[in-house]
Every structure is written in structure tokens, then in C-alpha cells.
Design a protein around this motif. Structure first.
Motif, PDB file in Angstrom:
ATOM      1  N   VAL A 159       0.855  -1.188   0.000  1.00  0.00           N
ATOM      2  CA  VAL A 159       0.000   0.000   0.000  1.00  0.00           C
ATOM      3  C   VAL A 159       0.893   1.241   0.000  1.00  0.00           C
ATOM      4  O   VAL A 159       1.712   1.421   0.892  1.00  0.00           O
ATOM      5  N   GLY A 160       0.728   2.076  -1.033  1.00  0.00           N
ATOM      6  CA  GLY A 160       1.588   3.243  -1.174  1.00  0.00           C
ATOM      7  C   GLY A 160       2.879   2.875  -1.868  1.00  0.00           C
ATOM      8  O   GLY A 160       3.972   3.156  -1.371  1.00  0.00           O
ATOM      9  N   ALA A 161       2.767   2.275  -3.048  1.00  0.00           N
ATOM     10  CA  ALA A 161       3.925   1.641  -3.682  1.00  0.00           C
ATOM     11  C   ALA A 161       4.615   2.506  -4.727  1.00  0.00           C
ATOM     12  O   ALA A 161       5.508   2.027  -5.430  1.00  0.00           O
ATOM     13  N   ALA A 162       4.250   3.784  -4.846  1.00  0.00           N
ATOM     14  CA  ALA A 162       4.797   4.596  -5.933  1.00  0.00           C
ATOM     15  C   ALA A 162       6.092   5.314  -5.579  1.00  0.00           C
ATOM     16  O   ALA A 162       6.762   5.837  -6.463  1.00  0.00           O
ATOM     17  N   GLY A 163       6.467   5.369  -4.301  1.00  0.00           N
ATOM     18  CA  GLY A 163       7.670   6.082  -3.890  1.00  0.00           C
ATOM     19  C   GLY A 163       8.924   5.241  -4.035  1.00  0.00           C
ATOM     20  O   GLY A 163       8.887   4.095  -4.492  1.00  0.00           O
ATOM     21  N   SER A 194      -1.655   2.776  -5.193  1.00  0.00           N
ATOM     22  CA  SER A 194      -1.187   4.156  -5.142  1.00  0.00           C
ATOM     23  C   SER A 194      -2.354   5.068  -5.471  1.00  0.00           C
ATOM     24  O   SER A 194      -3.026   4.873  -6.494  1.00  0.00           O
ATOM     25  N   ARG A 195      -2.588   6.053  -4.627  1.00  0.00           N
ATOM     26  CA  ARG A 195      -3.662   7.009  -4.907  1.00  0.00           C
ATOM     27  C   ARG A 195      -3.297   7.897  -6.086  1.00  0.00           C
ATOM     28  O   ARG A 195      -4.143   8.227  -6.919  1.00  0.00           O
ATOM     29  N   ARG A 234      -0.529  -2.928 -13.176  1.00  0.00           N
ATOM     30  CA  ARG A 234      -0.802  -1.514 -12.962  1.00  0.00           C
ATOM     31  C   ARG A 234      -1.094  -1.262 -11.480  1.00  0.00           C
ATOM     32  O   ARG A 234      -1.504  -2.172 -10.754  1.00  0.00           O
ATOM     33  N   PHE A 235      -0.887  -0.029 -11.075  1.00  0.00           N
ATOM     34  CA  PHE A 235      -1.236   0.337  -9.709  1.00  0.00           C
ATOM     35  C   PHE A 235      -2.751   0.278  -9.541  1.00  0.00           C
ATOM     36  O   PHE A 235      -3.507   0.749 -10.395  1.00  0.00           O
ATOM     37  N   ALA A 236      -3.173  -0.292  -8.427  1.00  0.00           N
ATOM     38  CA  ALA A 236      -4.593  -0.327  -8.089  1.00  0.00           C
ATOM     39  C   ALA A 236      -4.952   0.902  -7.268  1.00  0.00           C
ATOM     40  O   ALA A 236      -4.128   1.414  -6.512  1.00  0.00           O
ATOM     41  N   GLY A 237      -6.178   1.360  -7.414  1.00  0.00           N
ATOM     42  CA  GLY A 237      -6.645   2.509  -6.644  1.00  0.00           C
ATOM     43  C   GLY A 237      -7.428   2.116  -5.416  1.00  0.00           C
ATOM     44  O   GLY A 237      -8.257   2.886  -4.929  1.00  0.00           O
ATOM     45  N   GLU A 257      -9.364  -2.302   1.508  1.00  0.00           N
ATOM     46  CA  GLU A 257      -9.710  -3.157   0.375  1.00  0.00           C
ATOM     47  C   GLU A 257      -8.499  -3.964  -0.086  1.00  0.00           C
ATOM     48  O   GLU A 257      -8.615  -5.157  -0.391  1.00  0.00           O
ATOM     49  N   ALA A 258      -7.351  -3.313  -0.140  1.00  0.00           N
ATOM     50  CA  ALA A 258      -6.144  -4.007  -0.577  1.00  0.00           C
ATOM     51  C   ALA A 258      -5.748  -5.111   0.382  1.00  0.00           C
ATOM     52  O   ALA A 258      -5.176  -6.131  -0.017  1.00  0.00           O
TER      53      ALA A 258
END
Length: 342
Positions: A6-10, A33-34, A55-58, A63-64
Motif C-alpha cells: 500500500v503506497g507503492a509509488a515512492g 497508489s492514490r 498496474r497500480f490499483a486505486g 480493500e487491498a
């Protein structure tokens, strides 16, 4: 084994994905990633293009987390506290938080560095996961708080000295690379400000002091014991180089090398070096390379630690702690051969 990040874009999220996507016991990975929802993971993390086309899930954190064996929270400080409740309600097998939210059990100590805790009732659910010290003690834990990068280096330097009677306040001078500032641009991480430059920050109050002081008090049995981290930003991207200076008895100083070798005997990701370690020898790996020297005439000791702030100081230690908590091979997914030179 199914895992959600959760929060995987950094930067930390990217390194964590690189590790879990290649972990031999992990079969399914969801990355959320939001800000990047719907975009290919490889757009944010180009080095992962050969590992995944996902792809990144929203999804929300809750939920994740539903139906997952492990959930990693790779969020900015303060965000984990907001979502931890819904994550626990989703009942994953293990929660690993990489932020600072649940590292400090002493709420007064936490407040001194971070302000009032937003989720104090959840703090006791987390086990502080300094993997190279706790080892098998982490087995069976259901929620882990992964240590900070500077805090990891500082504690690895301090731990073998816990019972030899350090005189005064141990000094811990550390330098970190620009990736420690995160993926979002900041004036102090901007290349013209960082290249060819060196500067201190968090003077007499770096936030990782809270973790270091908490551990040092626990290890020494002294409720008022303290240690001082002196953090600096250096002109490089990855890694931490930390030097401890302290005074102990001349007899203990004469055998400080043996103290460290004994403390980390059998630990797969701590390497005792015969000479002061070089930062590039640790970057890209989950290793902490340590060299300890003592002066038997004065009792002075100097300990040098190098590690990768995004791996040993973040994603790698989180995976190592996960392995220990679940009874897996501690080294699974972490025997990393780094590029050199880098």
C-alpha cells in the motif's frame, strides 16, 4: 503467498516491489497508489519493467488488505495511523508498517518528536522489527514496525556496547543520500542544492532519535539513558555512512572487535569488516557492513556502519522481518548481488 504493498509509488515502495516480486514464496502482488492508480507500475519504477506488467490499483488500504497474507504499508509518516484500523479489520495474516507511526511505544517519547499520537490504542499491537538484533524473536508476530534508516544504522552500532558501561552520551554522526528525502521534490533534495554539498539537519532533535533512545534505554536498563544522532545530507543518492564515537573501559575497548563479532555471530546480513567499510560496498544490498576499533589506552571506541537506506534501512529489512515472523528462510528474496562500481 499473497502480498499487498500500500503506497507503492515512492522510492521505498519501488524497492519493496522489486524484492517481493522476486521472492520465492510470494505468488501474487498487489500494488496500490492514490496518485498513480491505473498507471503501469513500470512507469513509476522503470527498473521493474522486466518483472511486471501490472498496474497500480486505486484500492483503499482496507480493500487491498482483504484476503492477503501480508500487507506492507509504505506510506508517508502519519498516513499509516489513519488506515491501520481498516487494515486490521480486513484481517490479513501480517501487517508490516514502514513509516514511523508505530515504532515508538513510549507515547511521551513519541510526542516529543512527532506530536500527539493519532492512534495510540494501536501502538501496542506492533512489534519493533530491528531484524538483525531481534532475529527469531519476531516469529509469530502479527504486526511489525520496520525501523527507520538512520535508526537502523545507529542501533547496529550501539547494540554490542549495551553492557559495557558507556561513559556519557554516545555520539552518532551519520550522512545519508538524497533518496532518503523521498520521491517528491524538495529544495534540499534538488540536484543543484545537493551536489557538491554537505549539511546538517534535525539538529539536536532528529526524529529517529526517538527509536534510538527507546532501544538504548531498554538495552542498558537505564530509564534516562540517551544517545545523540547527528544527521547530515550528503552529495550522493543512496546509502548511509554512520560513525559512532563513545568511551568505555580500556579493557572493553581492547576487545571491542570481539564484542561486535559475538553480537552478530550467525546474523546473515551483518558483515564485520577488517577495515573501515565503503558505502558503495553496501549500496544495492541488504547488508550492514561494520568495522569497530577500540583504543585500550583511553577507552575510546569508533564504530563505522554502512548500509543502503532504501533496502537495509527500509524495504529489505521489512522483507527480512516478514521472513522471520512467518518462519520462512530469513534470507529468502534478499541475497542481492549489487552492481559495482555504482
Amino acid at each position: 503467498m499473497k502480498v499487498a504493498v500500500v503506497g507503492a509509488a515512492g522510492y521505498v515502495g519501488g524497492e519493496l516491489l522489486r524484492l517481493v516480486l522476486q521472492h520465492p514464496d510470494i505468488t501474487e502482488v498487489v500494488a496500490t497508489s492514490r496518485s498513480q492508480a491505473g498507471r503501469p507500475i513500470a512507469e513509476a519504477h522503470p527498473a521493474l519493467a522486466s518483472l511486471t506488467e501490472a498496474r497500480f490499483a486505486g484500492l483503499s488500504a482496507g480493500e487491498a488488505a482483504r484476503g492477503q497474507d501480508v500487507v506492507f504499508l509504505s506510506l508517508e509518516h502519519g498516513e499509516s495511523s489513519k488506515v491501520a484500523g481498516e487494515v486490521f479489520d480486513a484481517a490479513p495474516g501480517l501487517v508490516v508498517d514502514l513509516a514511523a507511526d508505530f515504532r515508538v511505544r513510549d507515547l511521551r517519547l513519541y510526542e516529543r518528536y512527532y506530536g500527539p499520537h493519532p492512534a495510540p490504542d494501536l501502538v501496542s499491537r506492533f512489534t519493533y522489527a530491528l531484524a538483525d538484533v531481534r532475529g527469531a524473536e519476531l516469529h509469530g508476530a502479527e504486526a511489525l514496525a520496520a525501523p527507520g534508516c538512520f535508526a537502523t544504522a545507529a542501533q547496529l552500532a550501539l547494540y554490542p556496547l549495551r553492557s559495557v558501561g558507556v561513559d556519557g552520551i554516545p555520539a552518532l554522526f551519520g550522512v545519508t543520500g538524497s533518496s532518503g528525502a523521498g520521491v517528491h521534490p524538495k529544495p534540499t533534495a534538488h540536484h543543484p542544492a545537493r551536489a557538491n554539498n554537505l549539511f546538517a539537519y534535525g539538529v539536536l532533535g532528529h526524529r529517529h532519535d526517538a527509536e534510538v533512545v527507546q532501544a538504548w534505554r531498554s538495552w542498558t536498563g537505564e530509564p534516562t539513558a540517551t544517545a545523540r544522532l547527528m544527521a547530515h545530507s550528503g552529495p550522493f543518492v543512496r546509502g548511509i555512512h554512520l560513525t559512532l564515537h563513545a568511551t568505555i573501559s580500556p579493557d572493553a575497548a581492547a576487545r571491542v572487535g570481539d564484542l561486535f563479532s559475538s553480537a552478530y555471530s550467525g546474523r546473515p546480513f551483518v558483515r564485520m569488516a577488517d577495515a573501515p567499510p565503503q558505502l558503495t560496498h553496501a549500496v544495492g544490498t541488504n547488508m550492514a557492513n561494520i568495522h569497530a576499533v577500540g583504543d585500550a589506552s583511553t577507552g575510546e571506541v569508533q564504530v563505522m556502519v554502512v548500509l543502503d537506506n532504501l533496502i537495509k534501512g527500509a524495504g529489505g529489512q521489512a522483507v527480512q522481518a516478514m521472513n522471520l515472523a512467518l518462519g520462512l528462510d530469513e534470507s529468502a528474496g534478499l541475497r542481492l548481488a549489487a552492481p559495482f562500481p555504482c
